[in-house]
Design an enzyme around this catalytic site. Structure first.
Site, PDB file in Angstrom:
ATOM      1  N   LYS A   4     -26.456  12.363  10.750  1.00 38.86           N
ATOM      2  CA  LYS A   4     -27.901  12.451  10.910  1.00 38.86           C
ATOM      3  C   LYS A   4     -28.167  12.454  12.406  1.00 38.86           C
ATOM      4  CE  LYS A   4     -32.256  10.298  10.637  1.00 38.86           C
ATOM      5  NZ  LYS A   4     -32.987   9.034  10.620  1.00 38.86           N
ATOM      6  N   ASN A  13     -36.552   3.175   5.816  1.00 39.00           N
ATOM      7  CA  ASN A  13     -35.799   1.972   6.166  1.00 39.00           C
ATOM      8  C   ASN A  13     -36.729   0.780   6.338  1.00 39.00           C
ATOM      9  OD1 ASN A  13     -34.147  -0.014   7.318  1.00 39.00           O
ATOM     10  ND2 ASN A  13     -33.151   1.333   8.726  1.00 39.00           N
ATOM     11  N   THR A  14     -37.608   0.851   7.360  1.00 35.95           N
ATOM     12  CA  THR A  14     -38.436  -0.303   7.702  1.00 35.95           C
ATOM     13  C   THR A  14     -39.269  -0.797   6.524  1.00 35.95           C
ATOM     14  OG1 THR A  14     -38.588   0.659   9.900  1.00 35.95           O
ATOM     15  CG2 THR A  14     -40.028  -1.199   9.448  1.00 35.95           C
ATOM     16  N   ALA A  53     -38.775   9.142   7.915  1.00 33.61           N
ATOM     17  CA  ALA A  53     -39.553   8.305   8.839  1.00 33.61           C
ATOM     18  C   ALA A  53     -41.051   8.309   8.508  1.00 33.61           C
ATOM     19  CB  ALA A  53     -39.382   8.738  10.286  1.00 33.61           C
TER      20      ALA A  53
END
Lengths: 254, 325
Positions: free
Chosen positions: A93, A203-204, A181
């Site tokens: 990535k 992710n977050t 994202a």
């Protein structure tokens, strides 16, 4: 299920492995969501992350190493080579950061790094914007997946430019596309999948949730629902608040 | 009972202190038997902040951390009980709400209350969280104080294991015990020490940021400790430029006077941690392993030391014990 570089993965959910309260919480989130792919960083670990990488490899998802934290072509290429050795994979990535605060991609360096890495036998997953020209250049240099942002990394703002992402989908109907994202809520993930995107990477939203496993499960359900909705050919919305023809005199009750 | 303790970092010293206080004979064995930069507790912040830590850790950390303040006060007499102030820059206000939601023991403070608590921060922040029951200490001074008291109580320190068998061996070697504890990993932390005489703070200040969380612990006389990164790496040694940049820019955002500070020291080490970042006690024959304090060396060593002593005295199976053989 999505196919990247001829490999079919088990889920359209891709999950990052950073920022969890502990590796145990990370593992619990992966058990709850069963994502097809786990992304993992190696730039900041300075070669000392073997224990953590070992834990990530035991999560049961295919590993996609990333070049998070790289700001130049050279750094990204070096990190990709390190990743190939560490994880024994051609997948990378590719992130080349152009702005330290917003972490926006440097799309010029991205295209250059993607060209070098593709020539070198890598299979590149570029983190990019939804710009059609940039995406076209990435495809020209050999990328067979595109990963446009929904919103800046870690912002949780969702799908910022729905029109742009729909246009990208329409321009590359046969290319695997991943919204990467900016996903903060399951509704954002579902929205991306409803547009016909092949997968979402986040992710977050999971790592920083009060209950990471609970949010991971919610994301997995949303991705599944969004994909099913896309395949079911949803109805077209109709805005009756703005009538285009006079109603009086028509047989509107007939 | 005669107990031999391997490792004279914060874990070994706390167990030695607890056993000596209960009348047992202790000997500590460490290639570097005096407190120093070889031990990761040397680089610690020394915050005794069980409520703040609860934001991102298992509940056991808060439950067992609460008793640490009295324990350190009793055994070193050098604890500052001024609470913790948690702040954020205007753009990251959401972080403050989240932090408040996920922790207890705080009240919301406005600009006026912040100015009263920390006059040097007056006018810089409009809201924050104040944790009045938390405390801090100076880790190096605390470790020295434990050592002095232990020596006065007859404990001995050795570079190599002395002759004669001990009834029990307590292995508190931190990350060095990976040879026996394969699920132990290192989590890198970086810190720096500044002298900034222009600025005075009475308590640890945490600055929340989505990517660069920072805390500043006042050491007195214009000296401040800044920490700490959390990187999944067992690399020890010197700090990276990026970590320095991030910590210093966060400190500068807290107060621009930090821009004129003198950098006294930088350091990095790897904290020993298990996969859930909670400590473990493991009994294997005559050896008791105590390890995995992660970033809670000063917060959790008293509770783990008490559990270890209870186990040795009366064969109890304490909460953090996951192996007995």
């Amino acid at each position: 299920m999505p196919v990247f570089y001829d490999i079919e993965v088990g889920s359209a959910l891709m999950l990052g492995t950073a920022q969890y309260p502990s590796p145990a919480v990370l593992a619990e989130a992966f058990r709850a969501a069963r994502p097809g792919i786990a992304t993992v960083s190696l730039r900041r670990e300075q070669g000392g992350g073997q224990d953590f990488w070992g834990l990530v490899q035991g999560l049961g998802a295919k590993i996609l190493p990333n070049t998070a934290g790289c700001h130049s072509v050279k750094e990204a290429v070096t990190t990709a080579h390190m990743a190939r050795e560490l994880f024994n994979t051609r997948w990378i990535k590719l992130e080349v950061i152009g702005h330290t605060d917003t972490l926006q991609p440097d799309v010029f360096a991205l295209v250059e790094a993607a060209r070098i890495l593709t020539d070198d036998g890598f299979e590149v997953f570029p983190y990019c914007t939804e710009d059609l020209t940039v995406c076209g250049r990435l495809v020209d240099v050999g990328c067979r997946v595109l990963m446009p942002w929904g919103a800046p990394i870690g912002s949780g703002l969702g799908i910022n430019n729905a029109w742009g992402l729909r246009a990208l989908r329409a321009h590359f109907p046969d290319l695997p596309l991943v919204v990467d994202a900016g996903i903060g809520l399951p509704s954002h993930a579902a929205e991306a999948m409803e547009m016909g995107y092949d997968a979402v990477l986040l992710n977050t939203a999971v790592a920083k949730a009060g209950d990471s496993a609970g949010m991971a499960r919610a994301m997995a359900l949303a991705v599944e629902a969004g994909r099913a909705a896309f395949l079911a050919d949803p109805m077209e919305p109709r805005d009756m608040a703005a009538p285009s023809t006079p109603v009086i005199g028509k047989a509107f009750l007939a | 009972m005669r107990a031999r303790i391997l490792g004279a970092g914060v874990m070994g010293m706390a167990i030695a202190t607890e056993l000596a206080a209960r009348g047992h004979q202790v000997e500590l064995v460490d290639p570097e038997p005096a407190p120093g930069p070889h031990a990761c507790s040397w680089w610690a912040g020394g915050m005794l902040a069980p409520h703040c830590e609860a934001e991102s850790t298992e509940k056991a950390v808060e439950r067992h951390g609460l008793s640490a303040i009295d324990w350190w006060d009793r055994h070193t007499g050098a604890v500052s009980r001024n609470g913790t102030l948690v702040l954020t820059l205007a753009r990251d206000r959401g972080e403050l709400a989240r932090f408040g939601r996920r922790s207890r023991g705080h009240s919301t403070v406005d600009a006026e209350a912040i100015a009263k608590l920390e006059p040097d921060l007056a006018g810089r922040f409009t809201s924050g969280l104040f944790y009045p029951d938390e405390a801090h200490l100076a880790p190096r001074a605390a470790l020295m104080a434990l050592r002095e008291r232990l020596v006065a109580q007859g404990a001995t320190f050795h570079t190599w294991a002395p002759d004669g068998a001990a009834a029990v061996v307590i292995d508190a070697r931190g990350l060095a015990a990976r040879d026996a504890l394969p699920d132990l990993r290192g989590v890198r932390g970086e810190m720096l020490v500044l002298r900034c005489p222009d600025l005075s703070l009475s308590r640890p200040v945490r600055l929340l940021h989505p990517r660069i969380p920072l805390y500043i612990v006042p050491r007195g006389e214009g000296v401040f400790m800044l920490g700490a990164t959390m990187i999944e790496s067992d690399r020890r040694g010197v700090v990276t430029a990026r970590s320095l940049l991030e910590m210093l820019s966060a400190a500068y955002a807290l107060h621009p006077a930090f821009g004129e500070a003198v950098v006294l020291e930088t350091g990095a080490d790897a904290r020993p941690a298990f996969p859930d970042n909670l400590p473990r006690l493991r009994r294997r024959g005559a050896t008791l392993y105590a390890n995995g304090l992660y970033r809670h060396g000063f917060l959790l060593s008293p509770a783990v030391a008490r559990m270890a002593a209870d186990h040795l005295e009366s064969d109890t199976i304490p909460e953090f014990m996951d192996e007995v053989s």
